[in-house]
Design a protein around this motif. Structure first.
Motif, PDB file in Angstrom:
ATOM      1  N   VAL A  31       0.835  -1.204   0.000  1.00 29.78           N
ATOM      2  CA  VAL A  31       0.000   0.000   0.000  1.00 29.78           C
ATOM      3  C   VAL A  31       0.874   1.260   0.000  1.00 29.78           C
ATOM      4  CG1 VAL A  31      -1.670   1.341   1.338  1.00 29.78           C
ATOM      5  CG2 VAL A  31      -2.004  -1.118   1.029  1.00 29.78           C
ATOM      6  N   ASN A  32       1.925   1.263   0.803  1.00 30.55           N
ATOM      7  CA  ASN A  32       2.813   2.432   0.831  1.00 30.55           C
ATOM      8  C   ASN A  32       3.522   2.611  -0.499  1.00 30.55           C
ATOM      9  OD1 ASN A  32       5.887   3.409   1.486  1.00 30.55           O
ATOM     10  ND2 ASN A  32       4.365   4.525   2.678  1.00 30.55           N
ATOM     11  N   THR A  38       0.672   3.928  -2.937  1.00 31.20           N
ATOM     12  CA  THR A  38      -0.208   5.066  -2.683  1.00 31.20           C
ATOM     13  C   THR A  38       0.452   6.231  -1.957  1.00 31.20           C
ATOM     14  OG1 THR A  38      -1.046   4.249  -0.537  1.00 31.20           O
ATOM     15  CG2 THR A  38      -2.155   3.465  -2.536  1.00 31.20           C
ATOM     16  N   HIS A  39       1.707   6.081  -1.497  1.00 30.19           N
ATOM     17  CA  HIS A  39       2.360   7.190  -0.806  1.00 30.19           C
ATOM     18  C   HIS A  39       2.413   8.421  -1.698  1.00 30.19           C
ATOM     19  CE1 HIS A  39       5.988   9.363   0.868  1.00 30.19           C
ATOM     20  NE2 HIS A  39       5.233   9.238   1.940  1.00 30.19           N
ATOM     21  N   TYR A  47       1.686   8.954  -6.192  1.00 28.15           N
ATOM     22  CA  TYR A  47       1.450   8.247  -7.451  1.00 28.15           C
ATOM     23  C   TYR A  47       2.404   8.673  -8.567  1.00 28.15           C
ATOM     24  CZ  TYR A  47      -2.894   6.648  -5.317  1.00 28.15           C
ATOM     25  OH  TYR A  47      -3.814   6.069  -4.475  1.00 28.15           O
ATOM     26  N   SER A  51      -9.975   1.146  -0.902  1.00 28.26           N
ATOM     27  CA  SER A  51     -10.179   2.268   0.026  1.00 28.26           C
ATOM     28  C   SER A  51      -9.354   3.478  -0.361  1.00 28.26           C
ATOM     29  CB  SER A  51      -9.830   1.838   1.453  1.00 28.26           C
ATOM     30  OG  SER A  51      -8.424   1.661   1.611  1.00 28.26           O
ATOM     31  N   LYS A  52      -8.300   3.264  -1.151  1.00 27.27           N
ATOM     32  CA  LYS A  52      -7.437   4.359  -1.626  1.00 27.27           C
ATOM     33  C   LYS A  52      -7.810   4.808  -3.037  1.00 27.27           C
ATOM     34  CE  LYS A  52      -4.393   4.345   1.870  1.00 27.27           C
ATOM     35  NZ  LYS A  52      -4.019   5.520   2.683  1.00 27.27           N
ATOM     36  N   PRO A  81      -3.331   6.227  -9.923  1.00 23.56           N
ATOM     37  CA  PRO A  81      -3.885   5.198  -9.034  1.00 23.56           C
ATOM     38  C   PRO A  81      -4.377   3.970  -9.800  1.00 23.56           C
ATOM     39  CG  PRO A  81      -5.417   7.016  -9.228  1.00 23.56           C
ATOM     40  CD  PRO A  81      -4.170   7.442  -9.936  1.00 23.56           C
TER      41      PRO A  81
END
Length: 418
Positions: A248-249, A252-253, A255, A284-285, A317
């Protein structure tokens, strides 16, 4: 004066300045950096007027919102430029350091000394703060530089260049140590990358089309990377909580960076338990998943990936997801589809982790860490001029040391060769 004549004049001046910089002291170059900092701080109003001119012209020319945002010199960005100059002034100077010194049977001592590259041409787009970043790193490493920013930031770069010249003069260094190309003519780029008598290396910072052009046409060495197709591979038996956090990091930290994960590889034995957790976290992101047929069977709501998706640097994303049959298949996928930028394995197995380090052919290879750490600051370089996926000279984040070369030095006491 023609563009070619103009660029030749810049080159001649830069070559002369590079020799003066090579003879300068660390203290003198640090004084110049701090003087530039003071000059920029005192010229905030002038910088604002010049930047406003660029922004007006950018809107008239139809620049989109992200480009206008990168172009804007806000007070906070000026503050960041000033802090960057102070930080570079505080970094250790690699120039002149001698390493690998050893005594030979003849009695001589042989070592290697760090020296500047000479004249560095840097070509970049949009962001005027890059002018200060590039100038500071080149100056600290005793290299002269010719900076060619994007036409959209011409007025801002001219205002910044005037401050740099004042700081150099105050420190007793030649103004030609840092020169900004003051023409928007694209022919200037073609000339800059074709002057081996005056330019020692070119560093392009920008979009893929710019870097492809420079790589194709340059007659001097180029330090660059084209794509950031970065991978995270979740190994069999990996800690699922760790894998989830890292994936996730890494995606999504941020893009739009070259060290953002674009493809997630998961060992097929972990898929049934891990994929639903990953899908929920990415949903969720707001991240769109494009998966292989096997992952689509487990996650029927995601889009089926095409062959092109495995090559794609989305900078958005969107994430490609593929199940693989073990470490060999993961390494084969990365070496085939990747861009030799940054790749990471999440694993509990030391031997498989070490195989991943040895066999993945990328400029940064990681164990149990997010690809977002592929950055000069995070690597302890203090600052970086860019990231290189080349294999000669510099590879990975390029900091001050990457802007130098090494020459052999010999210490003797009258020895002659028999």
């Amino acid at each position: 004066m023609s563009i070619e004549q103009y660029m030749q004049e810049l080159g001649k001046a830069a070559r002369a300045a590079s020799r003066q910089l090579a003879a300068s002291s660390t203290a003198q170059r640090n004084a110049a950096l701090l003087a530039i900092c003071e000059a920029l701080d005192a010229a905030r109003d002038e910088l604002g007027v010049a930047n406003a001119e660029d922004l007006v012209r950018g809107r008239e020319n139809g620049l989109d919102a992200p480009l206008l945002d990168r172009l804007e010199l806000t007070p906070a960005r000026i503050d960041a430029m000033l802090e960057g100059l102070r930080q570079v002034a505080g970094l250790a100077d690699p120039v002149g350091s001698i390493s690998d010194l050893k005594s030979m049977p003849s009695g001589i001592q042989v070592g290697r000394m760090r020296v500047p590259l000479g004249v560095i041409g840097i070509i970049y787009e949009s962001r005027p703060n890059v002018t200060v970043e590039a100038a500071s790193l080149c100056l600290k490493s005793a290299n002269a530089t010719i900076l060619r920013g994007g036409s959209e930031s011409l007025a801002s770069n001219r205002a910044i260049a005037a401050c740099i010249a004042r700081g150099l003069q105050q420190a007793g260094l030649p103004a030609a140590a840092v020169q900004v190309v003051e023409t928007a003519d694209r022919a200037a780029v073609g000339t800059l990358i074709s002057m081996p008598d005056y330019v020692d290396v070119i560093i392009p910072r920008g979009g893929k089309s710019l870097i492809e052009r420079v790589s194709r046409e340059a007659r001097v060495p180029v330090i660059k990377h084209l794509d950031g197709v970065c991978h995270v591979y979740v190994d069999a038996g990996a800690d699922h909580a760790m894998a989830l956090a890292i994936a996730v990091n890494a995606k999504t930290h941020r893009y739009g960076t070259c060290n953002t994960m674009e493809t997630l590889l998961v060992d097929a034995t972990e898929a049934a338990a891990l994929l639903p957790q990953l899908a929920s976290a990415f949903a969720s992101k707001g991240v769109e998943l494009r998966g292989c047929a096997q992952s689509c069977a487990i996650l029927p709501t995601i889009q089926l990936a095409s062959e092109q998706d495995w090559y794609e640097e989305y900078l958005a994303p969107v994430l490609a997801l593929r199940l693989v049959d073990g470490l060999d298949a993961a390494i084969e996928h990365i070496n085939h589809y990747g861009s030799q930028h940054t790749d990471s394995i999440v694993t509990r197995d030391h031997s498989r982790a070490m195989r991943f380090l040895r066999e993945v052919d990328s400029s940064s290879v990681m164990i149990n860490a997010s690809t977002r750490f592929a950055d000069g600051f995070e690597y302890g370089l203090g600052a970086e001029i860019g990231i290189s996926t080349d294999k000669l000279h510099a590879r990975g984040p390029v900091g001050l040391e990457g802007l130098t070369s090494r020459k052999y030095v010999v210490f003797g006491e009258g020895q002659v060769r028999c």
